[in-house]
Design an enzyme around this catalytic site. Structure first.
Site, PDB file in Angstrom:
ATOM      1  N   ALA A  61       0.835  -1.207   0.000  1.00  0.00           N
ATOM      2  CA  ALA A  61       0.000   0.000   0.000  1.00  0.00           C
ATOM      3  C   ALA A  61       0.862   1.246   0.000  1.00  0.00           C
ATOM      4  CB  ALA A  61      -0.900   0.008   1.224  1.00  0.00           C
ATOM      5  N   GLY A  62       0.315   2.333  -0.537  1.00  0.00           N
ATOM      6  CA  GLY A  62       0.996   3.622  -0.509  1.00  0.00           C
ATOM      7  C   GLY A  62       1.554   4.028  -1.853  1.00  0.00           C
ATOM      8  N   LYS A  65      -2.102   4.984  -4.120  1.00  0.00           N
ATOM      9  CA  LYS A  65      -3.045   5.343  -3.048  1.00  0.00           C
ATOM     10  C   LYS A  65      -4.466   5.516  -3.555  1.00  0.00           C
ATOM     11  CE  LYS A  65       0.154   7.662   0.146  1.00  0.00           C
ATOM     12  NZ  LYS A  65      -0.087   7.315   1.560  1.00  0.00           N
ATOM     13  N   ASN A 110       8.656   8.802   5.048  1.00  0.00           N
ATOM     14  CA  ASN A 110       7.493   9.522   4.521  1.00  0.00           C
ATOM     15  C   ASN A 110       6.567   9.917   5.657  1.00  0.00           C
ATOM     16  OD1 ASN A 110       4.534   8.337   4.227  1.00  0.00           O
ATOM     17  ND2 ASN A 110       5.931   6.582   4.306  1.00  0.00           N
ATOM     18  N   PHE A 114      -1.937  10.127   4.940  1.00  0.00           N
ATOM     19  CA  PHE A 114      -3.173   9.700   4.257  1.00  0.00           C
ATOM     20  C   PHE A 114      -3.732  10.774   3.325  1.00  0.00           C
ATOM     21  CE2 PHE A 114      -4.698   6.502   7.775  1.00  0.00           C
ATOM     22  CZ  PHE A 114      -3.682   5.636   7.412  1.00  0.00           C
ATOM     23  N   ASN A 139      -6.712  -1.012   0.892  1.00  0.00           N
ATOM     24  CA  ASN A 139      -6.246  -0.675   2.231  1.00  0.00           C
ATOM     25  C   ASN A 139      -7.055   0.539   2.705  1.00  0.00           C
ATOM     26  OD1 ASN A 139      -4.578   0.943   4.098  1.00  0.00           O
ATOM     27  ND2 ASN A 139      -3.025  -0.631   3.783  1.00  0.00           N
ATOM     28  N   ASN A 170      -5.769  -0.651   8.092  1.00  0.00           N
ATOM     29  CA  ASN A 170      -4.463  -0.055   8.388  1.00  0.00           C
ATOM     30  C   ASN A 170      -4.564   0.840   9.613  1.00  0.00           C
ATOM     31  OD1 ASN A 170      -1.978   1.160   8.415  1.00  0.00           O
ATOM     32  ND2 ASN A 170      -2.408   2.522   6.699  1.00  0.00           N
ATOM     33  N   SER A 173      -0.226   3.429  10.430  1.00  0.00           N
ATOM     34  CA  SER A 173       0.488   4.582   9.884  1.00  0.00           C
ATOM     35  C   SER A 173       0.923   5.468  11.038  1.00  0.00           C
ATOM     36  CB  SER A 173      -0.405   5.388   8.945  1.00  0.00           C
ATOM     37  OG  SER A 173       0.203   6.641   8.723  1.00  0.00           O
ATOM     38  N   ASN A 175       1.634   8.511  10.750  1.00  0.00           N
ATOM     39  CA  ASN A 175       1.477   9.895  10.318  1.00  0.00           C
ATOM     40  C   ASN A 175       0.085  10.484  10.541  1.00  0.00           C
ATOM     41  OD1 ASN A 175       4.191   9.949   9.365  1.00  0.00           O
ATOM     42  ND2 ASN A 175       3.519   8.739   7.606  1.00  0.00           N
ATOM     43  N   THR A 176      -0.801   9.718  11.165  1.00  0.00           N
ATOM     44  CA  THR A 176      -2.096  10.248  11.585  1.00  0.00           C
ATOM     45  C   THR A 176      -2.097  10.171  13.104  1.00  0.00           C
ATOM     46  OG1 THR A 176      -3.233   9.578   9.561  1.00  0.00           O
ATOM     47  CG2 THR A 176      -4.606   9.882  11.510  1.00  0.00           C
ATOM     48  N   LYS A 213      -3.098  -4.599   9.332  1.00  0.00           N
ATOM     49  CA  LYS A 213      -1.697  -4.198   9.098  1.00  0.00           C
ATOM     50  C   LYS A 213      -1.149  -3.503  10.330  1.00  0.00           C
ATOM     51  CE  LYS A 213       1.325  -1.876   5.803  1.00  0.00           C
ATOM     52  NZ  LYS A 213       1.413  -1.322   4.449  1.00  0.00           N
ATOM     53  N   SER A 241       5.180  -5.506   8.046  1.00  0.00           N
ATOM     54  CA  SER A 241       4.687  -4.417   8.848  1.00  0.00           C
ATOM     55  C   SER A 241       4.622  -3.135   8.033  1.00  0.00           C
ATOM     56  CB  SER A 241       5.654  -4.168  10.022  1.00  0.00           C
ATOM     57  OG  SER A 241       6.855  -3.561   9.529  1.00  0.00           O
ATOM     58  N   ASN A 242       4.099  -2.123   8.686  1.00  0.00           N
ATOM     59  CA  ASN A 242       4.139  -0.758   8.167  1.00  0.00           C
ATOM     60  C   ASN A 242       5.540  -0.160   8.430  1.00  0.00           C
ATOM     61  OD1 ASN A 242       3.180   1.854   7.288  1.00  0.00           O
ATOM     62  ND2 ASN A 242       1.132   1.168   7.851  1.00  0.00           N
ATOM     63  N   GLY A 293      11.513  -3.823   3.637  1.00  0.00           N
ATOM     64  CA  GLY A 293      12.886  -4.024   3.188  1.00  0.00           C
ATOM     65  C   GLY A 293      13.085  -5.112   2.155  1.00  0.00           C
ATOM     66  N   TYR A 314       7.640  -1.961  -1.449  1.00  0.00           N
ATOM     67  CA  TYR A 314       7.429  -0.645  -2.041  1.00  0.00           C
ATOM     68  C   TYR A 314       8.782   0.049  -2.236  1.00  0.00           C
ATOM     69  CZ  TYR A 314       5.643   4.184  -2.612  1.00  0.00           C
ATOM     70  OH  TYR A 314       5.378   5.445  -3.054  1.00  0.00           O
TER      71      TYR A 314
HETATM   72  C1  LIG Z   1       5.952   6.701   0.409  1.00  0.00           C
HETATM   73  C2  LIG Z   1       5.248   5.629   1.176  1.00  0.00           C
HETATM   74  C3  LIG Z   1       3.879   5.720   1.387  1.00  0.00           C
HETATM   75  C4  LIG Z   1       3.209   4.720   2.099  1.00  0.00           C
HETATM   76  N1  LIG Z   1       1.855   4.818   2.277  1.00  0.00           N
HETATM   77  C5  LIG Z   1       1.206   3.802   2.907  1.00  0.00           C
HETATM   78  C6  LIG Z   1      -0.207   3.833   3.032  1.00  0.00           C
HETATM   79  O1  LIG Z   1      -0.880   4.736   2.557  1.00  0.00           O
HETATM   80  N2  LIG Z   1      -0.810   2.817   3.707  1.00  0.00           N
HETATM   81  C7  LIG Z   1      -0.100   1.764   4.227  1.00  0.00           C
HETATM   82  O2  LIG Z   1      -0.688   0.850   4.805  1.00  0.00           O
HETATM   83  N3  LIG Z   1       1.243   1.703   4.096  1.00  0.00           N
HETATM   84  C8  LIG Z   1       1.898   2.681   3.445  1.00  0.00           C
HETATM   85  N4  LIG Z   1       3.253   2.608   3.309  1.00  0.00           N
HETATM   86  C9  LIG Z   1       3.995   1.475   3.920  1.00  0.00           C
HETATM   87  C10 LIG Z   1       4.252   0.344   2.921  1.00  0.00           C
HETATM   88  O3  LIG Z   1       3.050  -0.226   2.464  1.00  0.00           O
HETATM   89  C11 LIG Z   1       5.103  -0.774   3.574  1.00  0.00           C
HETATM   90  O4  LIG Z   1       4.367  -1.376   4.619  1.00  0.00           O
HETATM   91  C12 LIG Z   1       6.420  -0.252   4.143  1.00  0.00           C
HETATM   92  O5  LIG Z   1       6.942   0.787   3.343  1.00  0.00           O
HETATM   93  C13 LIG Z   1       7.467  -1.366   4.262  1.00  0.00           C
HETATM   94  O6  LIG Z   1       7.787  -1.912   2.998  1.00  0.00           O
HETATM   95  P1  LIG Z   1       9.058  -1.420   2.123  1.00  0.00           P
HETATM   96  O7  LIG Z   1      10.253  -1.398   3.038  1.00  0.00           O
HETATM   97  O8  LIG Z   1       9.166  -2.434   1.028  1.00  0.00           O
HETATM   98  O9  LIG Z   1       8.712  -0.076   1.609  1.00  0.00           O
HETATM   99  C14 LIG Z   1       3.945   3.601   2.602  1.00  0.00           C
HETATM  100  C15 LIG Z   1       5.329   3.512   2.369  1.00  0.00           C
HETATM  101  C16 LIG Z   1       5.975   4.505   1.655  1.00  0.00           C
HETATM  102  C17 LIG Z   1       7.454   4.372   1.411  1.00  0.00           C
END
Ligand SMILES: Cc1cc2nc3c(=O)[nH]c(=O)nc-3n(C[C@H](O)[C@H](O)[C@H](O)COP(=O)(O)O)c2cc1C
Length: 361
Positions: A61-62, A65, A110, A114, A139, A170, A173, A175-176, A213, A241-242, A293, A314
């Protein structure tokens, strides 16, 4: 074939990350063949929470969006795509800049908060693709100003229950403000009970599986509580995880002190240690998605060995470009060749005890 990995990534790195992301979405929307899709491989197929995945690697997710490009993501080779987070009402998110590259650590911070086009706009896109194949999860989240946050999740279930392959709740996050407190046992019990009730009443009778999540910044006791509530409420799956609030082990650069959630390479060990702990608590039949990761065949395999049925990424794609999912999926097939595997699932849990004993850091 136009390979953005060679041509596009240096160009994208010259731009601020949010502009670069917007261009990536536009490139995917344009229908340009950005990368070669891997061949289907029966050994990579997994059946999880009642859904059939052509391979275990998903887009986290993310990235998408607002649900603009789920089918283009599947065409890159992902076995599934998760869109969102989507909030009931459209909201702008935090002021820019709100995403930062930590190049030396192959990480990102980041604090989008949301930014969402809201249920109606995203549901219109999901409604327009109902005849398409492919696993696309939605999500769901809560609006920043909403007092009754649980009601926002219930609204998300009702809005997307008929069109999403699965729903992700979710609550992790960073950030909320206050959102992560929904992970506390009493709040979680109420949230999950109401979400599952809404899921069982989705208009049209569809019963999409629900995934929760969680954050990687939880203590052992909280993991016990979450596992207990997932099982008690018969939730179908968990995503671990997030992003993390931790800044441990980062190279000293300008951006390390930016507020927000950290993702990418430095999150791998912590999120994998949590994943294994949750596998042991939830037992072998519970659906678990490992995220954090993943940026290579080896890191994807290690998530599965640590207990994941499915894997998401991501940040890895920010650094490696759109050919990454195809390269990982092809690598999983080669691994199956080399090891003589009948199914990629056969390696699941082979390092779960080691990871469950690793420090959370
Ligand atoms: C720029 C950015 C925006 C993200 N936005 C969301 C989001 O809106 N909702 C969510 O559940 N996770 C969000 N994530 C978290 C990712 O879905 C993921 O759980 C997390 O980044 C770990 O995976 P990664 O290390 O492969 O990025 C975001 C991550 C990044 C980098």
């Amino acid at each position: 074939m136009f390979d953005l990995t060679r041509l596009g990534q240096p160009f994208l790195f010259a731009l601020d990350p949010e502009t670069a992301h917007g261009l990536s979405i536009r490139a995917l929307k344009s229908g340009l063949p950005l990368a070669r899709c891997p061949r289907p491989d029966d050994r990579l197929k997994v059946r999880v929470a009642g859904l059939d995945f052509p391979n275990p690697l998903g887009m986290a997710a993310g990235f998408d969006k607002h649900g603009e490009v789920p089918d283009a993501l599947l065409a890159l080779g992902f076995g599934f795509a998760e869109i969102g987070t989507v909030t009931p009402l459209a909201q702008p998110g935090n002021p820019k800049p709100r995403i930062f590259r930590l190049m030396r650590d192959q990480a990102v911070i980041n604090r989008f908060g949301f930014n969402s086009e809201g249920h109606a706009a995203v549901q219109a896109r999901m409604g327009a693709r109902t005849r398409r194949r492919g696993v696309v999860g939605v999500n769901i989240g809560a609006n920043k100003e909403r007092v009754d946050r649980v009601a926002d999740y219930v609204a998300g279930v009702t809005a997307f229950g008929a069109t999403a392959s699965y729903l992700t709740v979710n609550i992790s996050s960073p950030n909320t403000p206050g959102l992560r407190s929904l992970q506390d046992r009493d709040s979680l019990a109420e949230l999950l009970a109401r979400v599952m009730q809404a899921r069982d009443a989705v208009p049209g009778g569809k019963r999409p599986p629900v995934f929760l999540k969680i954050a990687p910044d939880l203590a052992e006791a909280a993991l016990d509580d979450i596992a207990g509530e997932l099982l008690a409420n018969k939730v179908e799956g968990l995503i671990v995880s997030n992003t993390t609030l931790s800044r441990a082990g980062l190279s000293p650069t300008d951006h390390v002190n930016e507020a927000g959630g950290l993702s990418g390479k430095p999150l791998f060990a912590r999120s994998t240690a949590m994943l294994a702990r949750m596998r042991l608590r939830l037992g072998p039949d519970f659906a678990i998605v490992g995220a954090g990761g993943v940026d290579s065949v080896e890191t994807a395999l290690e998530k599965i060995r640590a207990g994941a049925d499915l894997v998401q990424l991501y940040t890895g794609m920010i650094y490696a470009g759109p050919s990454l999912p195809g390269r990982i999926v092809r690598g999983l097939s080669r691994f199956a060749d080399d090891e003589g595997l009948r199914s990629i699932r056969d390696i699941r849990d082979s390092t779960v005890d080691i990871w469950a004993g690793a420090p959370l850091g």
